[in-house]
Motif scaffolding. Structure first.
Motif, PDB file in Angstrom:
ATOM      1  N   UNK A  32       0.830  -1.202   0.000  1.00 34.58           N
ATOM      2  CA  UNK A  32       0.000   0.000   0.000  1.00 34.58           C
ATOM      3  C   UNK A  32       0.865   1.253   0.000  1.00 34.58           C
ATOM      4  N   UNK A  33       1.868   1.279   0.845  1.00 38.88           N
ATOM      5  CA  UNK A  33       2.722   2.474   0.932  1.00 38.88           C
ATOM      6  C   UNK A  33       3.595   2.618  -0.306  1.00 38.88           C
ATOM      7  N   UNK A  34       4.018   1.478  -0.876  1.00 39.29           N
ATOM      8  CA  UNK A  34       4.769   1.556  -2.130  1.00 39.29           C
ATOM      9  C   UNK A  34       3.880   2.098  -3.249  1.00 39.29           C
ATOM     10  N   UNK A  42       3.398   5.782  -2.732  1.00 41.01           N
ATOM     11  CA  UNK A  42       4.596   6.517  -3.147  1.00 41.01           C
ATOM     12  C   UNK A  42       4.664   6.630  -4.659  1.00 41.01           C
ATOM     13  N   UNK A  43       4.421   5.507  -5.341  1.00 39.10           N
ATOM     14  CA  UNK A  43       4.458   5.545  -6.800  1.00 39.10           C
ATOM     15  C   UNK A  43       3.385   6.469  -7.362  1.00 39.10           C
ATOM     16  N   UNK A  44       2.212   6.455  -6.756  1.00 38.24           N
ATOM     17  CA  UNK A  44       1.125   7.310  -7.241  1.00 38.24           C
ATOM     18  C   UNK A  44       1.503   8.774  -7.152  1.00 38.24           C
ATOM     19  N   UNK A  45       2.105   9.176  -6.033  1.00 34.36           N
ATOM     20  CA  UNK A  45       2.490  10.579  -5.885  1.00 34.36           C
ATOM     21  C   UNK A  45       3.675  10.936  -6.775  1.00 34.36           C
ATOM     22  N   UNK A  46       4.583   9.994  -6.970  1.00 35.96           N
ATOM     23  CA  UNK A  46       5.724  10.273  -7.851  1.00 35.96           C
ATOM     24  C   UNK A  46       5.292  10.362  -9.309  1.00 35.96           C
ATOM     25  N   UNK A  47       4.207   9.672  -9.654  1.00 35.82           N
ATOM     26  CA  UNK A  47       3.729   9.720 -11.030  1.00 35.82           C
ATOM     27  C   UNK A  47       2.940  10.986 -11.329  1.00 35.82           C
ATOM     28  N   UNK A  89       0.474   1.404  -8.707  1.00 30.66           N
ATOM     29  CA  UNK A  89      -0.283   2.530  -8.176  1.00 30.66           C
ATOM     30  C   UNK A  89      -1.350   2.024  -7.210  1.00 30.66           C
ATOM     31  N   UNK A  90      -1.980   2.949  -6.509  1.00 28.92           N
ATOM     32  CA  UNK A  90      -2.983   2.579  -5.510  1.00 28.92           C
ATOM     33  C   UNK A  90      -4.199   1.939  -6.161  1.00 28.92           C
TER      34      UNK A  90
END
Length: 324
Positions: free
Chosen positions: A91-93, A96-101, A272-273
């Protein structure tokens, strides 16, 4: 047989009838003025309640249960699904990916530049303006498939170009930053033109007298852009940033189709989430945890929505106070 004449009503009765008719028409007019706006917007709220509020409430109920997909029923377990998701590394990964994208800021910069170019007197301006919508109307799956080949690790077009200038091939699917860059490029390709048209509409609403007066005062094109265009489209720019950010939080198609497996990479490099929610619900058939993920994502989006509200209200209040 002699015909009988119908006596006309007295004059005072006619006046009372006219007053009654006039009063009835006034009441109907007031009733129409008060009720008709709600009647016009009622279909939207009815459909939203059926296809929006009901799924949200139903998902909230399922998120508190250990849902059995076979019996289509569940056992109440409280907040255990939320606890599991919040303690899960994936979930946290994925968050993180969602915000970085997210690529709202560079997307806004490019969209503003395109809108400024389209705002000039161009030949065949309708053709160019409609051309900016071509990437938006393309199917996301088609865009993802094309770009996944462009960013292929071994035989991708970009790696071949890099090889011509002596640069080692980039592992677009293995490296975290490279994969994020590739997916963000796909997102920007699809949505930049759409946002450019929104900004173009805001630019065209600017009074041309402002540009004429500034030109008479000797201001150049660059000065007019930064002193007139950008301040005038500021509310629209904030709207574009927030909507692009909310849309980026729901990104699914591009990372899902970035490789053949659709799992977000071997080490969840671009998971992503929404992909995590999809894999939990339809891959693991755990609708309770998937509903909990959906609600956590919903709360994050609500935070951005409230941020949009406060920023917009503060912007409007500052503009109104400055104009006094």
């Amino acid at each position: 047989m002699a015909s009988t004449d119908i006596e006309a009503p007295p004059a005072d009765q006619q006046r009372r009838n006219r007053r009654a008719d006039s009063s009835m028409r006034q009441r109907l007019a007031r009733w129409d003025l008060k009720v008709s706006p709600y009647a016009y917007i009622a279909p939207f709220f009815i459909l939203f309640a059926l296809f929006g509020l009901f799924p949200i409430g139903y998902t909230a109920v399922i998120s508190l249960m250990d849902w059995d997909t076979i019996r289509n029923s569940g056992e109440f377990i409280g907040m255990e699904n939320f606890e599991f998701v919040l303690n899960d590394r994936k979930f946290w990964v994925s968050l993180r990916n969602t915000f970085f994208l997210l690529s709202s800021i560079p997307q806004l910069i490019v969209a503003t530049f395109i809108a400024a170019m389209l705002d000039h007197h161009l030949k065949a301006k309708t053709f160019w303006r409609m051309g900016t919508l071509v990437p938006y109307v393309m199917m996301p799956v088609a865009v993802s498939l094309v770009f996944s080949q462009l960013f292929a690790d071994e035989y991708g077009v970009f790696n071949e170009w890099l090889g011509y200038i002596g640069i080692e091939p980039i592992q677009w699917h293995k490296d975290v930053l490279a994969s994020h860059w590739a997916i963000a490029t796909m997102v920007n390709f699809r949505w930049t033109g759409y946002n450019a048209l929104i900004l173009l509409a805001a630019m065209q609403a600017i009074p041309r007298e402002l540009y004429e007066a500034s030109a008479i005062d000797g201001a150049g094109k660059l000065r007019r852009f930064f002193s007139i265009t950008l301040p005038q489209i500021r509310p629209t720019a904030i709207f574009v940033i927030i909507t692009a950010t909310v849309g980026g939080l729901q990104i699914f198609d591009e990372p899902r189709m970035y490789d053949t497996t659709g799992d977000g990479g071997a080490d969840q490099q671009w998971l992503t989430t929404t992909m995590y929610m999809y894999n939990t619900g339809w891959g693991e058939l755990n609708f309770g945890r998937a509903s909990a993920i959906a609600w956590l994502l919903f709360l994050i989006i609500v935070v951005f929505g409230l941020l949009n509200f406060f920023l917009t209200r503060r912007l409007i209040s500052s503009d109104s106070s400055g104009g006094k």
